[in-house]
Design an enzyme around this catalytic site. Structure first.
Site, PDB file in Angstrom:
ATOM      1  N   THR A  82      36.400  41.369  36.701  1.00 59.52           N
ATOM      2  CA  THR A  82      36.443  41.441  38.160  1.00 59.52           C
ATOM      3  C   THR A  82      36.826  42.839  38.619  1.00 59.52           C
ATOM      4  OG1 THR A  82      37.069  39.110  38.249  1.00 59.52           O
ATOM      5  CG2 THR A  82      37.496  40.419  40.210  1.00 59.52           C
ATOM      6  N   LYS A 114      36.684  28.900  28.461  1.00 55.75           N
ATOM      7  CA  LYS A 114      36.797  30.009  29.411  1.00 55.75           C
ATOM      8  C   LYS A 114      35.944  29.813  30.652  1.00 55.75           C
ATOM      9  CE  LYS A 114      36.333  35.060  29.586  1.00 55.75           C
ATOM     10  NZ  LYS A 114      35.918  36.254  28.820  1.00 55.75           N
ATOM     11  N   ALA A 282      35.035  40.016  20.939  1.00 65.13           N
ATOM     12  CA  ALA A 282      35.987  41.112  20.801  1.00 65.13           C
ATOM     13  C   ALA A 282      37.048  40.847  19.745  1.00 65.13           C
ATOM     14  CB  ALA A 282      36.661  41.390  22.146  1.00 65.13           C
ATOM     15  N   PHE A 310      39.016  41.661  25.753  1.00 60.79           N
ATOM     16  CA  PHE A 310      40.419  41.297  25.569  1.00 60.79           C
ATOM     17  C   PHE A 310      41.346  42.485  25.855  1.00 60.79           C
ATOM     18  CE2 PHE A 310      38.570  37.925  22.653  1.00 60.79           C
ATOM     19  CZ  PHE A 310      38.702  36.919  23.578  1.00 60.79           C
ATOM     20  N   PHE A 391      47.732  39.170  43.162  1.00 63.85           N
ATOM     21  CA  PHE A 391      47.761  37.757  43.513  1.00 63.85           C
ATOM     22  C   PHE A 391      48.616  37.582  44.773  1.00 63.85           C
ATOM     23  CE2 PHE A 391      46.009  37.316  39.423  1.00 63.85           C
ATOM     24  CZ  PHE A 391      45.607  35.995  39.211  1.00 63.85           C
ATOM     25  N   TRP A 419      39.069  40.924  44.362  1.00 61.63           N
ATOM     26  CA  TRP A 419      38.675  39.522  44.443  1.00 61.63           C
ATOM     27  C   TRP A 419      38.437  39.135  45.903  1.00 61.63           C
ATOM     28  CZ3 TRP A 419      39.022  34.760  46.388  1.00 61.63           C
ATOM     29  CH2 TRP A 419      38.485  33.709  45.643  1.00 61.63           C
TER      30      TRP A 419
END
Length: 565
Positions: A82, A114, A282, A310, A391, A419
């Site tokens: 993202t 996932k 990965a 990762f 967040f 986001w």
């Protein structure tokens, strides 16, 4: 969903994607000054760039290469993809000419734990459903090529075994792009002489196939065929390797991959061009999109934003020590993605207790962030900025704790709100990346190819992971000696390790020290050009969880897919 503000909670990622207006991919290509002969359309919104055009662009200067990586992942999520998408859009917002270069998602995680992988919120690549499902068929071509080689191998043994292949030492497995634990260990060739020679066998997931790694590291179709020719499929009774070339397989396999080698062109929600091509795991493989896609993006764009899978101990280390080394490229700046939530988990807080303010937990989790920063700055010699994927529960005190810790290392922290806001939420990050990319750096690798295999393993564990030492099981020690005998000692190392810890123990969160990493198996991927070192219980065929994502995916009467996110 990642970083979702309250006003966004009623929209899923799929709903956001479905409501967006995509440009015809012809228009995206035109903005890159591409001619119609430079690409092939795969419907209205997907195309494949002609990789052969790269040879004609050798005199064109490269743009800047920006690597996006992250702290050690947790179930709380970091939002690396993202952030990569949003940063690309942010670079467009400040007047730059960016291009995104990402991996293709595997169907295994899409239908497993996932779910889909195309960014999130207002920082996505589209068409999202296509990208997460069959896309342009690259993974199917890789599976077919891998399994053709397996079929040719068993067919050779069935028809007299002129190469004297020891069926007990066959290393080449079949693949399927699905998490299917039932296929990890099988017995094949049963039910009579006409059905082959009975032997133990097994399946890997497609993204763990050496064909996938080769496609992502090849510099063109000739190089692809030569790398395939060198694949070791097993050993003969004298202990010498048997290759795909010995089976006369390289031509047919390359024919199956002649379209898959060309990078896929799509776009972000804000119409920034994106190349999505290749997808090695990965924690099992090297975890980077294809060399061809990255090199083409560097020619077409001022800034190429790419990510490595990762955390930085896995993805960034392999990106640098394998991909950059083999492709002769280097990053100009690094973005290290973190979240307050993930830092709290590294500080010992459970997932259910992440929302209340807890500065002490953030401080307790900071050593993980600091270790990754030290790796980027001191081990690899690169300028780095920390991007906090914001967040709504993050508090000013928690953010201040991260900012102060980074300032002590001379590293700046930028809030990423992509986001919710897309490119507008990455303007500050984009400006900082442009500044960092102009700074001189002292780029270097974690080890030299001239180091012994054990020295390479030790340097990765001590310098990158922060561990004390490496130990090899007796079996791995025998494999090391054989790899040295066969002339593979100067290959780079691809560590197959848990993504959840800097160590090989997924329960050791934060920044553990003085641990030992146990290497249980060493095997060469002679075509890809690296040695895979397997640690812990890493498996090359994952299984589905108790409640797989597949149970929540559906399609309606109009063919609209739901549940991918």
């Amino acid at each position: 969903m990642e970083g979702n503000e309250k006003k966004m909670t009623f929209l899923t990622d799929m709903e956001i994607a479905s409501q967006s207006e995509m440009l015809p991919i012809k228009d995206v290509a035109h903005a890159l000054d591409l001619h119609e002969d430079d690409y092939d359309l795969y419907g209205k919104y997907k195309a494949k760039l002609n990789a052969f055009e790269l040879e004609k662009m050798q005199d064109r200067p490269d743009g800047k290469l920006i690597l996006v990586t992250a702290i050690t992942p947790t179930p709380a999520g970091e939002g690396k993809t993202t952030t990569s998408v949003g940063l690309s859009d942010g670079l467009s917002k400040i007047g730059k000419k960016p291009m995104l270069a990402l991996r293709e998602p595997s169907l295994g995680p899409v239908f497993g734990m996932k779910g889909g992988a195309a960014g999130g919120g207002y920082a996505q690549v589209v068409p999202m459903e296509d990208i997460n499902l069959h896309f342009t068929g690259d993974f199917h071509a890789i599976s077919a090529a891998n399994n053709l080689l397996a079929a040719l191998l068993d067919n050779h043994i069935h028809h007299g075994n002129a190469l004297q292949i020891d069926s007990r030492r066959i290393t080449w497995k079949r693949v399927v792009d699905m998490n299917d634990r039932q296929l990890r260990h099988i017995v094949s060739g049963l039910h009579g002489k006409v059905n082959g020679v009975p032997r133990e066998d097994g399946f890997d997931i497609t993204v763990a196939s050496e064909i996938m790694a080769i496609l992502c590291l090849a510099n063109g179709i000739v190089d692809l065929k030569e790398k395939i020719r060198q694949i070791i499929v097993g050993y003969n009774y004298q202990g010498e390797p048997v290759t795909a070339g010995d089976l006369k397989a390289e031509g047919a396999l390359t024919a199956l991959l002649k379209e898959a080698i060309h990078p896929n062109l799509v776009q972000t929600l804000e119409h920034t061009p994106a190349l999505i091509h290749g997808g090695p795991f990965a924690n099992i493989a090297h975890g980077c999109n294809s060399v061809l896609a990255t090199k083409m993006a560097l020619k077409y764009a001022d800034y190429t934003v790419t990510e490595a899978g990762f955390g930085a101990d896995l993805g960034a280390e392999k990106f640098i020590d394998i991909k950059c080394r083999l492709a002769d490229i280097k990053p100009d700046a690094v973005v290290l993605v973190a979240t307050i939530r993930a830092l709290k988990m590294h500080g010992g807080v459970g997932k259910a207790e992440l929302e209340p303010e807890n500065v002490a937990a953030v401080l307790a989790g900071l050593p993980n962030l600091e270790k990754h920063l030290a790796n980027m700055q001191e081990v690899f010699g690169l300028p780095v900025v920390v991007a906090i994927n914001k967040f709504p529960t993050d508090t000013a005190a928690e953010l201040k704790a991260v900012e102060e810790a980074c300032q002590e290392r001379g590293v700046e922290v930028v809030l990423s709100e992509v986001w919710e806001k897309g490119g507008d939420g990455a303007i500050a990050l984009a400006e900082k990346v442009v500044e960092l990319a102009e700074r001189p750096n002292t780029f270097r690798f974690a080890y030299e190819l001239e180091d012994s295999i054990e020295e390479k393993l030790t340097k990765i564990v001590q310098k990158v992971y922060g561990g004390a030492q490496v130990t090899l099981t007796p079996g791995a020690r025998r494999e090391l000696l054989e790899l040295e005998r066969l002339g593979f000692a100067q290959y780079p190392i691809c560590m197959a390790k848990t993504q959840y810890s800097l160590s090989d123990n997924p329960t050791l969160i934060g920044a553990p020290k003085d641990f030992t990493v146990t290497i249980r198996q060493l095997k060469v991927s002679a075509g890809a050009g690296f040695i895979v070192a397997l640690t812990g219980d890493i498996m090359t065929m994952p299984g589905l969880p108790k409640s797989p994502a597949a149970e929540r995916i559906d399609v309606d009467a109009q063919g609209v897919v739901s549940g991918l996110f």
